[in-house]
Enzyme design. Sequence first.
Site, PDB file in Angstrom:
ATOM      1  N   GLU A 236       3.941   8.249   8.797  1.00 45.77           N
ATOM      2  CA  GLU A 236       3.864   7.340   9.936  1.00 45.77           C
ATOM      3  C   GLU A 236       5.240   6.789  10.298  1.00 45.77           C
ATOM      4  O   GLU A 236       6.198   6.905   9.527  1.00 45.77           O
ATOM      5  CB  GLU A 236       2.910   6.181   9.647  1.00 45.77           C
ATOM      6  CG  GLU A 236       3.336   5.293   8.490  1.00 45.77           C
ATOM      7  CD  GLU A 236       2.269   4.257   8.115  1.00 45.77           C
ATOM      8  OE1 GLU A 236       1.227   4.184   8.777  1.00 45.77           O
ATOM      9  OE2 GLU A 236       2.505   3.528   7.128  1.00 45.77           O
TER      10      GLU A 236
ATOM     11  N   GLN B 209       0.827  -1.212   0.000  1.00 48.20           N
ATOM     12  CA  GLN B 209       0.000   0.000   0.000  1.00 48.20           C
ATOM     13  C   GLN B 209       0.858   1.257   0.000  1.00 48.20           C
ATOM     14  O   GLN B 209       2.080   1.193   0.147  1.00 48.20           O
ATOM     15  CB  GLN B 209      -0.912  -0.013   1.232  1.00 48.20           C
ATOM     16  CG  GLN B 209      -0.155  -0.128   2.552  1.00 48.20           C
ATOM     17  CD  GLN B 209      -1.082  -0.388   3.736  1.00 48.20           C
ATOM     18  OE1 GLN B 209      -1.136   0.430   4.649  1.00 48.20           O
ATOM     19  NE2 GLN B 209      -1.778  -1.519   3.743  1.00 48.20           N
TER      20      GLN B 209
ATOM     21  N   ARG C 244      -4.616   0.778  -1.298  1.00 46.59           N
ATOM     22  CA  ARG C 244      -4.199  -0.622  -1.344  1.00 46.59           C
ATOM     23  C   ARG C 244      -3.868  -0.981  -2.788  1.00 46.59           C
ATOM     24  O   ARG C 244      -4.696  -0.794  -3.687  1.00 46.59           O
ATOM     25  CB  ARG C 244      -5.331  -1.506  -0.792  1.00 46.59           C
ATOM     26  CG  ARG C 244      -4.946  -2.931  -0.476  1.00 46.59           C
ATOM     27  CD  ARG C 244      -6.136  -3.710   0.067  1.00 46.59           C
ATOM     28  NE  ARG C 244      -6.625  -3.181   1.322  1.00 46.59           N
ATOM     29  CZ  ARG C 244      -7.867  -2.766   1.532  1.00 46.59           C
ATOM     30  NH1 ARG C 244      -8.755  -2.789   0.548  1.00 46.59           N
ATOM     31  NH2 ARG C 244      -8.227  -2.313   2.714  1.00 46.59           N
TER      32      ARG C 244
ATOM     33  N   HIS D   7       0.362   5.749   1.099  1.00 44.48           N
ATOM     34  CA  HIS D   7      -0.494   6.791   1.659  1.00 44.48           C
ATOM     35  C   HIS D   7      -0.211   8.116   0.963  1.00 44.48           C
ATOM     36  O   HIS D   7       0.949   8.448   0.680  1.00 44.48           O
ATOM     37  CB  HIS D   7      -0.243   6.957   3.158  1.00 44.48           C
ATOM     38  CG  HIS D   7      -0.399   5.687   3.936  1.00 44.48           C
ATOM     39  ND1 HIS D   7      -1.561   4.957   3.938  1.00 44.48           N
ATOM     40  CD2 HIS D   7       0.467   5.024   4.739  1.00 44.48           C
ATOM     41  CE1 HIS D   7      -1.402   3.895   4.710  1.00 44.48           C
ATOM     42  NE2 HIS D   7      -0.185   3.909   5.202  1.00 44.48           N
TER      43      HIS D   7
ATOM     44  N   HIS E  32       4.769   0.237   0.843  1.00 43.93           N
ATOM     45  CA  HIS E  32       5.166  -0.529   2.018  1.00 43.93           C
ATOM     46  C   HIS E  32       4.154  -1.614   2.360  1.00 43.93           C
ATOM     47  O   HIS E  32       3.007  -1.587   1.902  1.00 43.93           O
ATOM     48  CB  HIS E  32       5.332   0.387   3.238  1.00 43.93           C
ATOM     49  CG  HIS E  32       4.063   1.060   3.677  1.00 43.93           C
ATOM     50  ND1 HIS E  32       3.629   2.245   3.135  1.00 43.93           N
ATOM     51  CD2 HIS E  32       3.119   0.713   4.597  1.00 43.93           C
ATOM     52  CE1 HIS E  32       2.494   2.610   3.695  1.00 43.93           C
ATOM     53  NE2 HIS E  32       2.152   1.683   4.602  1.00 43.93           N
TER      54      HIS E  32
END
Length: 321
Positions: free
Chosen positions: A121, A102, A199, A104, A179
Amino acid sequence: MKLYPLVFEPILQDRIWGGTKLRTDLGKDNLPTETTGESWELSDVKGNVSVVANGDYKGQKLTDLLEQFPAEVLGYKVHEKFGKEFPLLFKFLDARDDLSIQVHPNDELAKARHNSFGKTEMWYVMQADEGARIIVGFKQKSSPEEYLEHLENKSLIDILNEVPVKKGDVFFLETGTIHAIGAGIVIAEIQQTSDITYRIYDWDRVDANGNSRELHVELALDAMNYNTTDTQKHYTTVENRANVMVECPYFTTSYLPLNGSTGVSKDGSSFTVYICTEGEFAVEANGEKHNFKKGDTVLIPASLKVYLLSGEATLLEIGIS
């Protein structure tokens, strides 16, 4: 506001790749399923807002506290920047199986498409089975064309970087980094308040009803960084001191190995969060002692500026600079 360390009811999330380590390793009882993949420890995500589990504010939603006491909870700098929104999301993840591959989006894309923050993150590996690995970034500089060709041929993993992991490893994932968390890993995750995930590949698996999960291949194309990335962070481990691991505009996370006691003094500009990854510890403030253990995530309101930490524990300390 009555100032004391706040803990929240875990928001437990079933995931196709989840397991039972949140219960066996971190003491999260009442798992809704045997495939519980995430415990959202502190969340201001719409539909998944945390509820206080202790003290005078027990039963109140985080949003209610922020409505009443924004600067006292968030800190004057954080309140000035984010208003009455809590800007970070804290989770534990138990990956019994591989997560999807996936990516972001960054703040700009997320705002335009979803009216959301982006999702920068970091991961702290709390436990890893022998041979466990993560997927993070490309092996060599890639391109949309190469990426799509490998995706179509089901050979995407051939151009991605697989990294073996062990307990204590830290990875910082800027938006756009492709990742996946691999099987056999428990992770503490600190991220922007966002639930936006594109995804890309889900290992061709289906759920109990034979359904595949939705993919977001087109959305991911212009969200992705096709360059190689250096994501692993190395850090010092000096006892009773906050050793900085990750420092970015969204959060600063330090490793604090507690052995005995140490006084803490803050300036009120930001809240502080402690994640206990090992052992037990206490926070002493205003003549009261509050005890915590492995698996607890503790929010110290910004207005609680002076307190004492004591015990034998491994803590992650998080705030916003």
